[in-house]
Design a protein around this motif. Structure first.
Motif, PDB file in Angstrom:
ATOM      1  N   VAL A  90       7.467  34.937 -21.894  1.00 25.55           N
ATOM      2  CA  VAL A  90       7.987  36.259 -22.222  1.00 25.55           C
ATOM      3  C   VAL A  90       6.847  37.205 -22.558  1.00 25.55           C
ATOM      4  N   THR A  91       7.134  38.486 -22.461  1.00 23.25           N
ATOM      5  CA  THR A  91       6.187  39.498 -22.906  1.00 23.25           C
ATOM      6  C   THR A  91       6.292  39.622 -24.420  1.00 23.25           C
ATOM      7  N   ARG A  92       5.335  40.311 -25.019  1.00 22.90           N
ATOM      8  CA  ARG A  92       5.370  40.525 -26.467  1.00 22.90           C
ATOM      9  C   ARG A  92       6.646  41.291 -26.856  1.00 22.90           C
ATOM     10  N   GLN A  93       7.041  42.280 -26.057  1.00 23.11           N
ATOM     11  CA  GLN A  93       8.249  43.056 -26.347  1.00 23.11           C
ATOM     12  C   GLN A  93       9.498  42.171 -26.235  1.00 23.11           C
ATOM     13  N   GLN A  94       9.575  41.334 -25.193  1.00 19.47           N
ATOM     14  CA  GLN A  94      10.731  40.433 -25.059  1.00 19.47           C
ATOM     15  C   GLN A  94      10.790  39.472 -26.231  1.00 19.47           C
ATOM     16  N   PHE A  95       9.636  38.979 -26.680  1.00 14.77           N
ATOM     17  CA  PHE A  95       9.607  38.061 -27.815  1.00 14.77           C
ATOM     18  C   PHE A  95      10.170  38.737 -29.067  1.00 14.77           C
ATOM     19  N   THR A  96       9.734  39.972 -29.325  1.00 18.14           N
ATOM     20  CA  THR A  96      10.206  40.714 -30.496  1.00 18.14           C
ATOM     21  C   THR A  96      11.719  40.896 -30.437  1.00 18.14           C
ATOM     22  N   GLU A  97      12.224  41.272 -29.268  1.00 17.24           N
ATOM     23  CA  GLU A  97      13.667  41.470 -29.121  1.00 17.24           C
ATOM     24  C   GLU A  97      14.429  40.151 -29.226  1.00 17.24           C
ATOM     25  N   THR A  98      13.886  39.091 -28.647  1.00 19.06           N
ATOM     26  CA  THR A  98      14.523  37.772 -28.709  1.00 19.06           C
ATOM     27  C   THR A  98      14.609  37.291 -30.154  1.00 19.06           C
ATOM     28  N   ALA A  99      13.515  37.433 -30.899  1.00 19.01           N
ATOM     29  CA  ALA A  99      13.511  37.014 -32.301  1.00 19.01           C
ATOM     30  C   ALA A  99      14.561  37.800 -33.094  1.00 19.01           C
ATOM     31  N   TRP A 100      14.658  39.108 -32.853  1.00 18.90           N
ATOM     32  CA  TRP A 100      15.643  39.929 -33.553  1.00 18.90           C
ATOM     33  C   TRP A 100      17.059  39.497 -33.193  1.00 18.90           C
ATOM     34  N   LEU A 101      17.332  39.251 -31.916  1.00 21.48           N
ATOM     35  CA  LEU A 101      18.668  38.826 -31.483  1.00 21.48           C
ATOM     36  C   LEU A 101      19.047  37.484 -32.104  1.00 21.48           C
ATOM     37  N   PHE A 102      18.102  36.563 -32.173  1.00 24.74           N
ATOM     38  CA  PHE A 102      18.380  35.280 -32.830  1.00 24.74           C
ATOM     39  C   PHE A 102      18.635  35.495 -34.325  1.00 24.74           C
ATOM     40  N   ARG A 103      17.808  36.316 -34.972  1.00 26.18           N
ATOM     41  CA  ARG A 103      17.977  36.558 -36.413  1.00 26.18           C
ATOM     42  C   ARG A 103      19.358  37.126 -36.719  1.00 26.18           C
ATOM     43  N   GLU A 104      19.832  37.979 -35.860  1.00 24.44           N
ATOM     44  CA  GLU A 104      21.144  38.597 -36.039  1.00 24.44           C
ATOM     45  C   GLU A 104      22.284  37.721 -35.516  1.00 24.44           C
ATOM     46  N   LYS A 105      21.937  36.527 -35.026  1.00 21.18           N
ATOM     47  CA  LYS A 105      22.908  35.557 -34.496  1.00 21.18           C
ATOM     48  C   LYS A 105      23.717  36.129 -33.331  1.00 21.18           C
ATOM     49  N   LEU A 106      23.024  36.881 -32.480  1.00 27.08           N
ATOM     50  CA  LEU A 106      23.667  37.505 -31.325  1.00 27.08           C
ATOM     51  C   LEU A 106      23.409  36.749 -30.018  1.00 27.08           C
ATOM     52  N   MET A 107      22.402  35.879 -29.987  1.00 22.57           N
ATOM     53  CA  MET A 107      22.069  35.132 -28.754  1.00 22.57           C
ATOM     54  C   MET A 107      22.864  33.837 -28.738  1.00 22.57           C
ATOM     55  N   LYS A 108      23.639  33.640 -27.700  1.00 24.89           N
ATOM     56  CA  LYS A 108      24.442  32.420 -27.584  1.00 24.89           C
ATOM     57  C   LYS A 108      24.207  31.725 -26.245  1.00 24.89           C
ATOM     58  N   ASP A 109      24.432  32.454 -25.150  1.00 22.66           N
ATOM     59  CA  ASP A 109      24.377  31.870 -23.813  1.00 22.66           C
ATOM     60  C   ASP A 109      23.127  32.319 -23.064  1.00 22.66           C
ATOM     61  N   PHE A 110      22.699  31.488 -22.137  1.00 18.48           N
ATOM     62  CA  PHE A 110      21.570  31.861 -21.292  1.00 18.48           C
ATOM     63  C   PHE A 110      21.732  31.210 -19.930  1.00 18.48           C
ATOM     64  N   HIS A 111      20.891  31.620 -19.015  1.00 15.25           N
ATOM     65  CA  HIS A 111      20.912  31.057 -17.667  1.00 15.25           C
ATOM     66  C   HIS A 111      19.492  31.081 -17.119  1.00 15.25           C
ATOM     67  N   PHE A 112      19.237  30.230 -16.146  1.00 13.94           N
ATOM     68  CA  PHE A 112      17.936  30.216 -15.487  1.00 13.94           C
ATOM     69  C   PHE A 112      18.095  29.608 -14.104  1.00 13.94           C
ATOM     70  N   THR A 113      17.141  29.901 -13.247  1.00 12.21           N
ATOM     71  CA  THR A 113      17.147  29.361 -11.892  1.00 12.21           C
ATOM     72  C   THR A 113      15.926  28.483 -11.722  1.00 12.21           C
ATOM     73  N   ALA A 114      16.155  27.211 -11.424  1.00 10.15           N
ATOM     74  CA  ALA A 114      15.077  26.251 -11.218  1.00 10.15           C
ATOM     75  C   ALA A 114      14.783  26.145  -9.727  1.00 10.15           C
ATOM     76  N   GLY A 115      13.498  26.190  -9.385  1.00 10.92           N
ATOM     77  CA  GLY A 115      13.065  26.026  -8.009  1.00 10.92           C
ATOM     78  C   GLY A 115      12.677  24.590  -7.738  1.00 10.92           C
ATOM     79  N   PRO A 116      12.322  24.271  -6.503  1.00  8.32           N
ATOM     80  CA  PRO A 116      11.891  22.909  -6.168  1.00  8.32           C
ATOM     81  C   PRO A 116      10.677  22.513  -7.008  1.00  8.32           C
TER      82      PRO A 116
END
Length: 157
Positions: free
Chosen positions: A114-140
């Motif tokens: 993640v970028t520094r900005q994404q990290f800051t936002e991710t930490a805030w979302l976790f602190r506020e208990k707003l992050m629940k679901d996620f998704h990702f795409t795995a390549g070969p």
């Protein structure tokens, strides 16, 4: 005081039956879904990297438990998800992160870069208990490592 007779444990003679070895499903390429399990823990700091030249390397990361579901078989894997901030010394790459499988347990390790900005936002979302679901795409992948082509997480405000 009475003396108790000894009790020897006799093992059956002959060939012992081996327990069948459990095998875990193969890792599937494609779109995975996940759900975070609780709040993360993290670390921030610096480390002097030996040289030459000596350099100070910063590190910032979050680690959180999760369950992820494979795209085809829908197998539910326990996982450890980490969020890493790229630094100037991070090798250039085009991956959004990596996934690797633990050797002796049915656990996946998923690392999102993640970028520094994404990290800051991710930490805030976790602190506020707003992050629940996620998704990702795995390549070969190869050698028990799979590059991640994308990742994202949902939240409600």
């Amino acid at each position: 005081m009475a003396i108790q007779p000894s009790r020897e444990v006799l093992m059956p003679k002959g060939k012992q039956k081996r327990r069948p070895r459990l095998s875990w499903p193969e890792i599937e390429v494609g779109a995975w879904l996940g759900e975070f399990a609780g709040g993360p823990s993290g670390a921030i700091g610096q480390h002097v990297q030996p040289g030459p030249p000596c350099m100070v390397v910063e590190f910032t990361y979050l680690i959180v438990g999760a369950a992820v579901v494979s795209p085809i078989s829908k197998f539910r894997w326990p996982a450890v998800v980490s969020f890493w901030v790229r630094t100037p010394l991070t090798p250039d790459g085009i991956e959004a992160g990596f996934m690797f499988k633990s050797e002796n347990s049915p656990t996946l390790n998923i690392s999102f870069e993640v970028t520094r900005q994404q990290f800051t936002e991710t930490a805030w979302l976790f602190r506020e208990k707003l992050m629940k679901d996620f998704h990702f795409t795995a390549g070969p992948g190869a050698d028990q490592h799979w590059p991640l082509e994308s990742w994202g997480a949902g939240f409600k405000l």
